[in-house]
Enzyme design. Structure first.
Site, PDB file in Angstrom:
ATOM      1  N   SER A 191      70.374 -15.129  20.908  1.00 29.75           N
ATOM      2  CA  SER A 191      69.771 -14.093  20.070  1.00 29.75           C
ATOM      3  C   SER A 191      70.347 -12.705  20.306  1.00 29.75           C
ATOM      4  O   SER A 191      70.178 -11.821  19.471  1.00 29.75           O
ATOM      5  CB  SER A 191      68.255 -14.038  20.288  1.00 29.75           C
ATOM      6  OG  SER A 191      67.950 -13.755  21.650  1.00 29.75           O
ATOM      7  N   ASP A 235      61.495  -5.573  20.682  1.00 28.80           N
ATOM      8  CA  ASP A 235      60.352  -6.461  20.854  1.00 28.80           C
ATOM      9  C   ASP A 235      60.226  -6.786  22.341  1.00 28.80           C
ATOM     10  O   ASP A 235      60.818  -6.102  23.174  1.00 28.80           O
ATOM     11  CB  ASP A 235      60.472  -7.713  19.964  1.00 28.80           C
ATOM     12  CG  ASP A 235      61.678  -8.594  20.287  1.00 28.80           C
ATOM     13  OD1 ASP A 235      62.266  -8.436  21.373  1.00 28.80           O
ATOM     14  OD2 ASP A 235      62.039  -9.450  19.451  1.00 28.80           O
ATOM     15  N   HIS A 276      64.052  -8.224  23.316  1.00 26.91           N
ATOM     16  CA  HIS A 276      65.351  -7.768  22.807  1.00 26.91           C
ATOM     17  C   HIS A 276      65.434  -6.247  22.740  1.00 26.91           C
ATOM     18  O   HIS A 276      64.470  -5.575  22.371  1.00 26.91           O
ATOM     19  CB  HIS A 276      65.590  -8.337  21.412  1.00 26.91           C
ATOM     20  CG  HIS A 276      65.523  -9.831  21.364  1.00 26.91           C
ATOM     21  ND1 HIS A 276      64.377 -10.518  21.001  1.00 26.91           N
ATOM     22  CD2 HIS A 276      66.462 -10.776  21.659  1.00 26.91           C
ATOM     23  CE1 HIS A 276      64.612 -11.825  21.067  1.00 26.91           C
ATOM     24  NE2 HIS A 276      65.863 -12.010  21.458  1.00 26.91           N
TER      25      HIS A 276
END
Length: 413
Positions: free
Chosen positions: A98, A388, A391
């Site tokens: 990610s 978040d 991240h």
């Protein structure tokens, strides 16, 4: 705020066994059976920690209904960098998780997605593209700095074709790892499948440009590889299987072995310029602090120590590979220390908050729990080190990227 019960982890001491890499990077002997997403568990990777990993699935190029997806604007609407034709590096090719996924997970049946608001609120056009960020991610910024396009498109995105991918393509999948069992946790693309997509891409590139020009691009491209965090946080420290097989030190060596196998695999396919990114200070991610109730939500130093040990081994692997593989130029990209500085001294770098993320309460929200209607989401993500609970924000990504461009990537500019 108390974390949900599913955030707790069992960390019983593992038993020690011999290391084996026989099946954890290579594809399984038979094709993977499809497995639909359970409608009863709309939880992101780190919040589904008490359940057993779902069965694997086959990855299909057929996307779900596009009417539900907010996608990257078409190539014509994005500015092109003036140095595109004369760039020293002709393309950026991305593998990973990610940290670099620009939207591949939009097109597979997984809960590990971010193609909805408030993700992408600061991306050009306010688009939620599937990047786990409020804006752009490091691969986009590196591509632009190299004189290429300002974004690197996801390979599975049908809005793009080989003419777009010729100068930049992303195979990364949020939630994946070097270890195949890591990708099984939330049914994402395993690393071996990323390599299969890369092989498919090579064929398309040769058909588009001819063998000679395609081979030149594949040899001279910069391969960005950022993966490994999920192997520890979503697999080893969350599920019992790997802890029953390896001590944490052995598991580090196991992952390093898989990293070596991966580099040698894409080297054999023509890759010569690479960057291997280490893991971040994992214990200081907001979600990990949320679970650290006994220490008043301080950084989990155990995880940071593991990250440093692993990064040291990865750096050693980089030196070994450069010695052993003729023509290889691989660099170690160390984002650990620069991110830790931002976390420890946020005000020195223009941030106001580093313990929680911008989205929602910032303590546990990511993926589907990053609710577009949450009244707690911050207005200005530039004030936050994290977007978040897992991240970095776009501003943090920019600072990390700028550091790497002056250090690890300087030779490629």
């Amino acid at each position: 705020m108390m974390p949900p019960p599913s955030l707790s982890r069992s960390r019983s001491p593992p038993s020690s066994r011999s290391l084996s890499r026989s099946s954890s990077f290579l594809p399984p002997p038979s094709s993977l059976p499809p497995s639909p997403v359970s409608a009863s568990s709309l939880l992101p990777p780190s919040l589904s920690r008490s359940r057993s990993p779902p069965s694997s699935l086959s990855i299909s190029r057929s996307p779900p209904s596009l009417s539900r997806l907010r996608l990257l604007p078409p190539p014509s609407s994005l500015p092109r960098s003036p140095g595109l034709q004369g760039a020293k590096v002709p393309a950026v090719i991305v593998f990973g998780d990610s940290s670099l996924d620009s939207g591949n997970n939009n097109f597979i049946p997984t809960i590990a997605r971010s193609n909805f608001a408030p993700y992408g609120k600061d991306f050009p056009g306010g688009q939620a593209t599937g990047r786990f960020c409020n804006g752009r991610i490091p691969s986009d910024m590196i591509s632009e700095a190299l004189g290429l396009k300002p974004t690197v498109p996801a390979y599975l995105d049908p809005m793009y074709n080989i003419s777009d991918f010729a100068v930049g393509v992303c195979f990364a999948s949020a939630g994946t790892g070097y270890d195949n069992t890591t990708s099984d946790v939330v049914d994402v693309i395993p690393l071996w499948k990323e390599v299969e997509y890369y092989k498919e891409y090579q064929k398309k590139l040769k058909a588009f440009l001819g063998d000679r020009k395609a081979k030149k691009i594949l040899n001279e491209a910069l391969y960005l590889i950022s993966i490994g965090t999920n192997d520890f946080l979503e697999n080893y420290y969350t599920l019992p299987n790997r802890r029953s097989q390896f001590t944490v030190n052995q598991y580090q060596d196991f992952i390093i072995g898989l990293a070596e196998d991966f580099v040698k695999t894409i080297y054999a396919l023509g890759a010569r310029r690479m960057s291997l990114t280490g893991v971040p200070p994992m214990g200081c991610l907001p979600l990990e602090r949320t679970t650290n109730i006994m220490e008043d939500h301080a950084c989990m130093e155990e995880y940071n120590i593991v990250a440093l040990e692993y990064n040291g081994k990865l750096k050693g692997l980089v030196a070994k590979l450069n010695r052993e593989l003729p023509g290889l130029d691989v660099v170690f990209a160390d984002a650990y220390h620069v991110l830790l500085r931002l976390i420890k001294k946020p005000s020195l770098y223009g941030f106001e908050e580093s313990k929680t993320g911008c989205c929602g309460t910032g303590r546990f929200e990511m993926s589907f729990l990053c609710d577009p209607y949450s009244p707690f989401t911050c207005q200005d993500a530039d004030k936050y080190v994290f977007w978040d609970a897992f991240h970095p924000s776009e501003k943090t990504n920019r600072m990390i990227t700028d550091h790497l461009l002056k250090t690890s990537f300087a030779k490629f500019l």
